[in-house]
Design a protein around this motif. Structure first.
Motif, mmCIF file in Angstrom:
data_model
loop_
_atom_site.group_PDB
_atom_site.id
_atom_site.type_symbol
_atom_site.label_atom_id
_atom_site.label_comp_id
_atom_site.label_asym_id
_atom_site.label_seq_id
_atom_site.Cartn_x
_atom_site.Cartn_y
_atom_site.Cartn_z
ATOM 1 N N ALA A 153 0.863 -1.176 0.000
ATOM 2 C CA ALA A 153 0.000 0.000 0.000
ATOM 3 C C ALA A 153 0.901 1.227 0.000
ATOM 4 C CB ALA A 153 -0.906 0.008 1.235
ATOM 5 N N ASP A 154 0.838 2.014 -1.087
ATOM 6 C CA ASP A 154 1.743 3.149 -1.262
ATOM 7 C C ASP A 154 3.193 2.724 -1.104
ATOM 8 O OD1 ASP A 154 -0.422 4.746 -1.714
ATOM 9 O OD2 ASP A 154 -0.482 5.579 0.307
ATOM 10 N N GLY A 155 3.521 1.505 -1.558
ATOM 11 C CA GLY A 155 4.884 1.011 -1.503
ATOM 12 C C GLY A 155 5.276 0.363 -0.198
ATOM 13 N N HIS A 156 4.384 0.374 0.785
ATOM 14 C CA HIS A 156 4.690 -0.214 2.089
ATOM 15 C C HIS A 156 4.156 -1.644 2.159
ATOM 16 C CE1 HIS A 156 5.970 3.689 3.603
ATOM 17 N NE2 HIS A 156 4.838 4.211 3.176
ATOM 18 N N ASP A 157 5.024 -2.563 2.565
ATOM 19 C CA ASP A 157 4.622 -3.957 2.735
ATOM 20 C C ASP A 157 3.699 -4.059 3.942
ATOM 21 O OD1 ASP A 157 4.372 -6.703 3.062
ATOM 22 O OD2 ASP A 157 6.512 -7.114 2.814
ATOM 23 N N LEU A 158 2.501 -4.618 3.731
ATOM 24 C CA LEU A 158 1.527 -4.713 4.821
ATOM 25 C C LEU A 158 1.838 -5.838 5.800
ATOM 26 C CD1 LEU A 158 -1.820 -4.128 2.868
ATOM 27 C CD2 LEU A 158 -0.421 -2.464 4.110
ATOM 28 N N GLY A 159 2.753 -6.731 5.445
ATOM 29 C CA GLY A 159 3.116 -7.813 6.357
ATOM 30 C C GLY A 159 1.987 -8.803 6.589
ATOM 31 N N LEU A 160 1.332 -9.223 5.497
ATOM 32 C CA LEU A 160 0.187 -10.122 5.623
ATOM 33 C C LEU A 160 0.637 -11.563 5.840
ATOM 34 C CD1 LEU A 160 -2.146 -8.853 2.743
ATOM 35 C CD2 LEU A 160 -1.965 -8.024 5.102
ATOM 36 N N THR A 161 -0.176 -12.302 6.568
ATOM 37 C CA THR A 161 0.018 -13.740 6.654
ATOM 38 C C THR A 161 -0.434 -14.375 5.342
ATOM 39 O OG1 THR A 161 -2.198 -14.183 7.508
ATOM 40 C CG2 THR A 161 -0.469 -13.660 9.129
ATOM 41 N N ALA A 162 -0.136 -15.663 5.148
ATOM 42 C CA ALA A 162 -0.525 -16.355 3.921
ATOM 43 C C ALA A 162 -2.047 -16.342 3.753
ATOM 44 C CB ALA A 162 0.003 -17.783 3.920
ATOM 45 N N VAL A 163 -2.775 -16.568 4.839
ATOM 46 C CA VAL A 163 -4.236 -16.586 4.762
ATOM 47 C C VAL A 163 -4.769 -15.201 4.431
ATOM 48 C CG1 VAL A 163 -6.348 -16.884 6.105
ATOM 49 C CG2 VAL A 163 -4.544 -18.591 6.257
ATOM 50 N N GLU A 164 -4.230 -14.172 5.074
ATOM 51 C CA GLU A 164 -4.677 -12.806 4.806
ATOM 52 C C GLU A 164 -4.388 -12.416 3.357
ATOM 53 O OE1 GLU A 164 -3.790 -11.352 9.404
ATOM 54 O OE2 GLU A 164 -2.430 -10.806 7.759
ATOM 55 N N PHE A 165 -3.207 -12.794 2.855
ATOM 56 C CA PHE A 165 -2.866 -12.490 1.468
ATOM 57 C C PHE A 165 -3.832 -13.185 0.515
ATOM 58 C CE2 PHE A 165 -0.770 -13.429 -2.539
ATOM 59 C CZ PHE A 165 -0.290 -12.185 -2.911
ATOM 60 N N GLN A 166 -4.144 -14.457 0.789
ATOM 61 C CA GLN A 166 -5.049 -15.206 -0.082
ATOM 62 C C GLN A 166 -6.439 -14.574 -0.104
ATOM 63 O OE1 GLN A 166 -4.137 -17.476 -2.082
ATOM 64 N NE2 GLN A 166 -6.048 -18.401 -2.782
ATOM 65 N N LEU A 167 -6.931 -14.153 1.047
ATOM 66 C CA LEU A 167 -8.233 -13.494 1.120
ATOM 67 C C LEU A 167 -8.230 -12.211 0.286
ATOM 68 C CD1 LEU A 167 -9.230 -13.818 4.888
ATOM 69 C CD2 LEU A 167 -10.455 -14.780 2.947
ATOM 70 N N LEU A 168 -7.203 -11.401 0.471
ATOM 71 C CA LEU A 168 -7.135 -10.140 -0.257
ATOM 72 C C LEU A 168 -7.028 -10.379 -1.756
ATOM 73 C CD1 LEU A 168 -6.953 -7.060 -0.184
ATOM 74 C CD2 LEU A 168 -4.484 -7.287 0.159
ATOM 75 N N LYS A 169 -6.218 -11.360 -2.159
ATOM 76 C CA LYS A 169 -6.034 -11.641 -3.585
ATOM 77 C C LYS A 169 -7.346 -12.062 -4.235
ATOM 78 C CE LYS A 169 -3.948 -15.444 -5.043
ATOM 79 N NZ LYS A 169 -2.926 -16.428 -5.451
ATOM 80 N N VAL A 170 -8.077 -12.935 -3.579
ATOM 81 C CA VAL A 170 -9.346 -13.408 -4.140
ATOM 82 C C VAL A 170 -10.299 -12.241 -4.358
ATOM 83 C CG1 VAL A 170 -11.421 -14.735 -3.616
ATOM 84 C CG2 VAL A 170 -9.176 -15.746 -3.230
ATOM 85 N N MET A 171 -10.422 -11.360 -3.364
ATOM 86 C CA MET A 171 -11.359 -10.241 -3.484
ATOM 87 C C MET A 171 -10.875 -9.201 -4.483
ATOM 88 S SD MET A 171 -12.860 -9.704 0.384
ATOM 89 C CE MET A 171 -11.270 -9.701 1.221
#
Length: 235
Positions: A153-171
């Protein structure tokens, strides 16, 4: 079978009627696409697994020998959310159409159809899919690094877990689409473990908090009361 690893736009045709498959393939080729054809449902997932570069879109017949189209639609959507799906079928009942879209299909074409319509629908679905996945040129957007499993987000790594990343990617691959908690659970845990809907809510809450640390005044993951969640970037 064609070599799936090319640099051209690729479409996988899954159709057990040879005449229909050939006709669609000819029109796709004439429109600048590279097509590959499979005629048995059991061959689809292994073929996709073997691809170094997967097709952008699958034209998927509903009634297939072996694994049926609805099952394949569900599996493709869970494993490869970025691959677009258009379902082809002779079954015109509304329940079939709604079920196909519920399982993740991007569009639905009933037989008999014009091959020109298939090409037009293919182009339209690919335009929507690419618009959803391409980052904004301004740099002030939420960007997915799918190879590195990072969200920026604006170049900053949000530090997501694998599950959080998967949820965000799907949406993010389907902006504006409402996902039920059950659908999101299927994407979170591909081993189909039994978890409660509150587990989804907990992960969404953590995901929102991490996004808010960079964007405290922007809400991109929105609740739809009684249904689930959607990714809705600001206009």
């Amino acid at each position: 079978m064609s070599n799936p690893d090319t640099d051209q736009d690729q479409i996988l045709i899954v159709e057990d009627e040879p005449k229909i498959a050939r006709l669609v393939a000819d029109y796709l080729q004439g429109s600048g696409f590279t097509s590959h054809h499979l005629d048995h449902g059991d061959a689809v997932l292994p073929w996709l697994e073997a691809c170094r570069t997967r097709p952008e879109l699958v034209l998927l017949d509903l009634m297939l020998p072996g694994t049926d189209g609805l099952t394949l639609c569900r599996e493709i959507r869970q494993r490869w959310p970025a691959v677009a799906i258009i379902m082809l079928t002779a079954r015109v009942e509304e329940v079939d159409r709604l079920l196909g879209l519920e399982l993740g299909a991007d569009d639905y074409i009933c037989k008999p159809f014009s091959p020109r319509e298939v090409v037009a629908r293919t182009r339209a679905v690919l335009r929507r899919s690419r618009a959803a996945s391409e980052p904004a040129a301004t740099g002030s957007d939420l960007i997915l690094d799918e190879e590195g499993w990072r969200a920026l987000a604006d170049g900053h790594d949000l530090g997501l877990t694998a599950v959080e990343f998967q949820l965000l990617k799907v949406m993010m691959h389907s902006p504006g689409r409402i996902f039920t908690r059950e659908q999101l659970m299927d994407h979170m845990y591909r081993d189909h473990r039994i978890v409660s809907e509150r587990t989804v809510d907990s992960h969404i809450k953590k995901l929102r908090r991490k996004i808010a640390e960079t964007w405290p005044e922007r809400e991109v993951i929105r609740s739809v009361y009684g249904v689930g969640y959607k990714y809705q970037p600001e206009e």
